[in-house]
Design a protein around this motif. Sequence first.
Motif, PDB file in Angstrom:
ATOM      1  N   SER A 292      -1.305  12.133  13.588  1.00  0.00           N
ATOM      2  CA  SER A 292      -1.696  11.548  12.304  1.00  0.00           C
ATOM      3  C   SER A 292      -0.925  10.282  11.966  1.00  0.00           C
ATOM      4  O   SER A 292      -1.052   9.774  10.856  1.00  0.00           O
ATOM      5  N   ILE A 293      -0.133   9.736  12.905  1.00  0.00           N
ATOM      6  CA  ILE A 293       0.719   8.604  12.563  1.00  0.00           C
ATOM      7  C   ILE A 293      -0.086   7.350  12.278  1.00  0.00           C
ATOM      8  O   ILE A 293       0.347   6.470  11.526  1.00  0.00           O
ATOM      9  N   SER A 294      -1.291   7.225  12.840  1.00  0.00           N
ATOM     10  CA  SER A 294      -2.089   6.017  12.617  1.00  0.00           C
ATOM     11  C   SER A 294      -2.473   5.863  11.151  1.00  0.00           C
ATOM     12  O   SER A 294      -2.761   4.754  10.698  1.00  0.00           O
ATOM     13  N   ARG A 295      -2.484   6.947  10.414  1.00  0.00           N
ATOM     14  CA  ARG A 295      -2.773   6.858   8.980  1.00  0.00           C
ATOM     15  C   ARG A 295      -1.671   6.110   8.249  1.00  0.00           C
ATOM     16  O   ARG A 295      -1.928   5.389   7.279  1.00  0.00           O
ATOM     17  N   ALA A 296      -0.425   6.262   8.703  1.00  0.00           N
ATOM     18  CA  ALA A 296       0.710   5.663   8.011  1.00  0.00           C
ATOM     19  C   ALA A 296       1.181   4.364   8.648  1.00  0.00           C
ATOM     20  O   ALA A 296       1.760   3.514   7.977  1.00  0.00           O
ATOM     21  N   LEU A 297       0.941   4.199   9.954  1.00  0.00           N
ATOM     22  CA  LEU A 297       1.452   3.025  10.660  1.00  0.00           C
ATOM     23  C   LEU A 297       0.296   2.086  10.989  1.00  0.00           C
ATOM     24  O   LEU A 297      -0.528   2.370  11.860  1.00  0.00           O
ATOM     25  N   LYS A 298       0.241   0.972  10.287  1.00  0.00           N
ATOM     26  CA  LYS A 298      -0.838   0.008  10.461  1.00  0.00           C
ATOM     27  C   LYS A 298      -0.425  -1.083  11.458  1.00  0.00           C
ATOM     28  O   LYS A 298       0.671  -1.616  11.368  1.00  0.00           O
ATOM     29  N   GLN A 299      -1.322  -1.383  12.362  1.00  0.00           N
ATOM     30  CA  GLN A 299      -1.018  -2.312  13.443  1.00  0.00           C
ATOM     31  C   GLN A 299      -1.403  -3.743  13.070  1.00  0.00           C
ATOM     32  O   GLN A 299      -2.478  -3.985  12.528  1.00  0.00           O
ATOM     33  N   VAL A 300      -0.511  -4.677  13.384  1.00  0.00           N
ATOM     34  CA  VAL A 300      -0.783  -6.100  13.173  1.00  0.00           C
ATOM     35  C   VAL A 300      -0.480  -6.819  14.482  1.00  0.00           C
ATOM     36  O   VAL A 300       0.684  -6.971  14.865  1.00  0.00           O
ATOM     37  N   LYS A 301      -1.527  -7.235  15.172  1.00  0.00           N
ATOM     38  CA  LYS A 301      -1.332  -7.945  16.433  1.00  0.00           C
ATOM     39  C   LYS A 301      -1.148  -9.433  16.162  1.00  0.00           C
ATOM     40  O   LYS A 301      -1.860 -10.025  15.358  1.00  0.00           O
ATOM     41  N   MET A 302      -0.184 -10.006  16.859  1.00  0.00           N
ATOM     42  CA  MET A 302       0.068 -11.439  16.751  1.00  0.00           C
ATOM     43  C   MET A 302      -0.581 -12.136  17.947  1.00  0.00           C
ATOM     44  O   MET A 302      -0.061 -12.088  19.063  1.00  0.00           O
TER      45      MET A 302
ATOM     46  N   GLY B 277       0.820  -1.207   0.000  1.00  0.00           N
ATOM     47  CA  GLY B 277       0.000   0.000   0.000  1.00  0.00           C
ATOM     48  C   GLY B 277       0.858   1.262   0.000  1.00  0.00           C
ATOM     49  O   GLY B 277       1.905   1.331   0.649  1.00  0.00           O
ATOM     50  N   ALA B 278       0.415   2.270  -0.705  1.00  0.00           N
ATOM     51  CA  ALA B 278       1.177   3.515  -0.796  1.00  0.00           C
ATOM     52  C   ALA B 278       1.224   4.213   0.561  1.00  0.00           C
ATOM     53  O   ALA B 278       0.195   4.434   1.199  1.00  0.00           O
ATOM     54  N   GLY B 279       2.431   4.568   0.998  1.00  0.00           N
ATOM     55  CA  GLY B 279       2.605   5.354   2.206  1.00  0.00           C
ATOM     56  C   GLY B 279       2.271   4.633   3.498  1.00  0.00           C
ATOM     57  O   GLY B 279       2.090   5.281   4.537  1.00  0.00           O
ATOM     58  N   GLU B 280       2.217   3.304   3.485  1.00  0.00           N
ATOM     59  CA  GLU B 280       1.853   2.556   4.684  1.00  0.00           C
ATOM     60  C   GLU B 280       3.044   1.772   5.222  1.00  0.00           C
ATOM     61  O   GLU B 280       3.839   1.209   4.463  1.00  0.00           O
ATOM     62  N   HIS B 281       3.146   1.746   6.538  1.00  0.00           N
ATOM     63  CA  HIS B 281       4.192   1.008   7.240  1.00  0.00           C
ATOM     64  C   HIS B 281       3.519   0.130   8.295  1.00  0.00           C
ATOM     65  O   HIS B 281       2.319   0.278   8.562  1.00  0.00           O
ATOM     66  N   ALA B 282       4.269  -0.801   8.901  1.00  0.00           N
ATOM     67  CA  ALA B 282       3.648  -1.807   9.761  1.00  0.00           C
ATOM     68  C   ALA B 282       4.257  -1.838  11.154  1.00  0.00           C
ATOM     69  O   ALA B 282       5.456  -1.597  11.335  1.00  0.00           O
ATOM     70  N   LEU B 283       3.403  -2.156  12.112  1.00  0.00           N
ATOM     71  CA  LEU B 283       3.817  -2.388  13.491  1.00  0.00           C
ATOM     72  C   LEU B 283       3.314  -3.763  13.900  1.00  0.00           C
ATOM     73  O   LEU B 283       2.102  -4.003  13.951  1.00  0.00           O
ATOM     74  N   ILE B 284       4.238  -4.698  14.174  1.00  0.00           N
ATOM     75  CA  ILE B 284       3.894  -6.045  14.621  1.00  0.00           C
ATOM     76  C   ILE B 284       4.091  -6.095  16.132  1.00  0.00           C
ATOM     77  O   ILE B 284       5.179  -5.812  16.630  1.00  0.00           O
ATOM     78  N   TYR B 285       3.039  -6.462  16.865  1.00  0.00           N
ATOM     79  CA  TYR B 285       3.173  -6.507  18.318  1.00  0.00           C
ATOM     80  C   TYR B 285       2.408  -7.697  18.876  1.00  0.00           C
ATOM     81  O   TYR B 285       1.549  -8.288  18.226  1.00  0.00           O
ATOM     82  N   GLY B 286       2.749  -8.069  20.103  1.00  0.00           N
ATOM     83  CA  GLY B 286       2.112  -9.193  20.761  1.00  0.00           C
ATOM     84  C   GLY B 286       2.971  -9.694  21.899  1.00  0.00           C
ATOM     85  O   GLY B 286       4.008  -9.100  22.227  1.00  0.00           O
ATOM     86  N   GLU B 287       2.547 -10.788  22.506  1.00  0.00           N
ATOM     87  CA  GLU B 287       3.258 -11.329  23.651  1.00  0.00           C
ATOM     88  C   GLU B 287       4.574 -11.989  23.235  1.00  0.00           C
ATOM     89  O   GLU B 287       4.795 -12.315  22.066  1.00  0.00           O
ATOM     90  N   ARG B 288       5.419 -12.188  24.211  1.00  0.00           N
ATOM     91  CA  ARG B 288       6.672 -12.885  23.978  1.00  0.00           C
ATOM     92  C   ARG B 288       6.388 -14.334  23.593  1.00  0.00           C
ATOM     93  O   ARG B 288       5.537 -14.994  24.184  1.00  0.00           O
ATOM     94  N   GLY B 289       7.100 -14.825  22.570  1.00  0.00           N
ATOM     95  CA  GLY B 289       6.985 -16.229  22.194  1.00  0.00           C
ATOM     96  C   GLY B 289       5.919 -16.563  21.178  1.00  0.00           C
ATOM     97  O   GLY B 289       5.740 -17.738  20.847  1.00  0.00           O
ATOM     98  N   VAL B 290       5.199 -15.553  20.645  1.00  0.00           N
ATOM     99  CA  VAL B 290       4.123 -15.863  19.699  1.00  0.00           C
ATOM    100  C   VAL B 290       4.601 -15.912  18.251  1.00  0.00           C
ATOM    101  O   VAL B 290       3.826 -16.257  17.359  1.00  0.00           O
ATOM    102  N   GLY B 291       5.862 -15.558  17.991  1.00  0.00           N
ATOM    103  CA  GLY B 291       6.392 -15.678  16.633  1.00  0.00           C
ATOM    104  C   GLY B 291       6.453 -14.384  15.850  1.00  0.00           C
ATOM    105  O   GLY B 291       6.379 -14.399  14.621  1.00  0.00           O
ATOM    106  N   LYS B 292       6.643 -13.269  16.535  1.00  0.00           N
ATOM    107  CA  LYS B 292       6.690 -11.969  15.842  1.00  0.00           C
ATOM    108  C   LYS B 292       7.899 -11.874  14.911  1.00  0.00           C
ATOM    109  O   LYS B 292       7.783 -11.438  13.764  1.00  0.00           O
ATOM    110  N   THR B 293       9.062 -12.289  15.411  1.00  0.00           N
ATOM    111  CA  THR B 293      10.261 -12.219  14.577  1.00  0.00           C
ATOM    112  C   THR B 293      10.166 -13.165  13.401  1.00  0.00           C
ATOM    113  O   THR B 293      10.581 -12.837  12.281  1.00  0.00           O
TER     114      THR B 293
END
Length: 407
Positions: free
Chosen positions: A190-200, A44-60
């Motif tokens: 306005s950062i939420s427009r560019a930074l999309k959250q992905v919960k693990m 997506g144009a101009g979009e970046h990602a934030l991956i978050y969640g508990e330790r051990g769920v496989g974020k890396t």
Amino acid sequence: MSDDWEARKSDIYGAFSPGAPIKLQEDLSGREEQAARLRNIILGAGEHALIYGERGVGKTSISNTFYASISSPTRRVRAIHVNCGTSDYPTIWRKVFRRINAPTGSGARTLDELYQNDITPDDVEVEFSNFELNELPIIVLDEFDKIPDNKTKLLMTDTIKSLSDHGVNAKLVLVGIAENAEELLEHHGSISRALKQVKMPRLSLNELEQVVSVRYKRCGLKIDDEALFQIAFLSRGLPYYSHLIGRHAALASLSNKRLTVRDDDVFTGLNEALKEVDQTITKNYLNAVVSQRNEETLFEPVLIACALAEPDDLGQFQQAAVGAPLAEISPRTPPYTAATFAFHMNEFCEEKRGCILVRGGEARNYRYAFTDAMMQPYVIMRALQNNRLNRTTFERFVTRRQRSLPI
């Protein structure tokens, strides 16, 4: 024939990787939805990602693999992974620039050599603007939760906003341990427009079973249904433990010259599996359960009961849910009342016991959860290993939970 058994053991070590993130997309189980969302964000144009969640769920692991299918004849992915650790903003970007070749004729080998002083968000924007249009740089910043200062987080949000506003063809993927995104970043309005959250989220029992069964099949092994369920149940939604227990259950089976893993192998493998768990978890466990008074012996049984308590969809449990497992683990006449073990549960939320539990909600309706998700499976595994929790009691709760699962 002995060589065949040793070769199979080598295959098992190669198939299960509790100590290292997964690097191949085909090895990632149960994360199709999150991987697809990440790919859509990156494209997506101009979009970046934030991956978050508990330790051990496989974020890396997902940050290593989700972009594998994005490359095409007209788009070349350039993935750069660095760990933030306790670094400040210039140090993080110096790590990134060290992995990028400097322009020909600049007299430098890598970009970091061109910056003798601090690196600013503007420098980052300029450098990534110089990439070819058919190149897609993806910069994965792992361990973002370990950044100690708000200034670095604020500069990172400035960077994301700048890259987004100016249409720079580079994508940032931030990865960190957190219950919610606000814990990780100091937001621009306005950062939420560019930074999309992905919960693990934690994996389901079926997904954890898949993590194990596909690897056994690859190694020429089979597994009984009950043993497979027990591995998934013990993992408590965390693929790290599925890899760890699945590996040692298979090794136990192979040591007995069998190609089918049974429930006995699962429990035998726990002894070796516990040796590989981060020693910080062991230290925190002992700090929580060691009695401060010689006559007080209930802390360990209460913590085991907390680990077995029926959780809600958010992984939280109420005080009332602890009573049934505690009565099985530490039977007494008359049975313990909630008032008896409420003291212990509240102590677990205090600094002197390492805040092993966190408490939310209001009085008379508190909900508890393990502060570190990795602790809950460890508590059950250790209890089984040292016989504070016998197999009969454990299997009774496994059966009860199994029957309560949706069809």
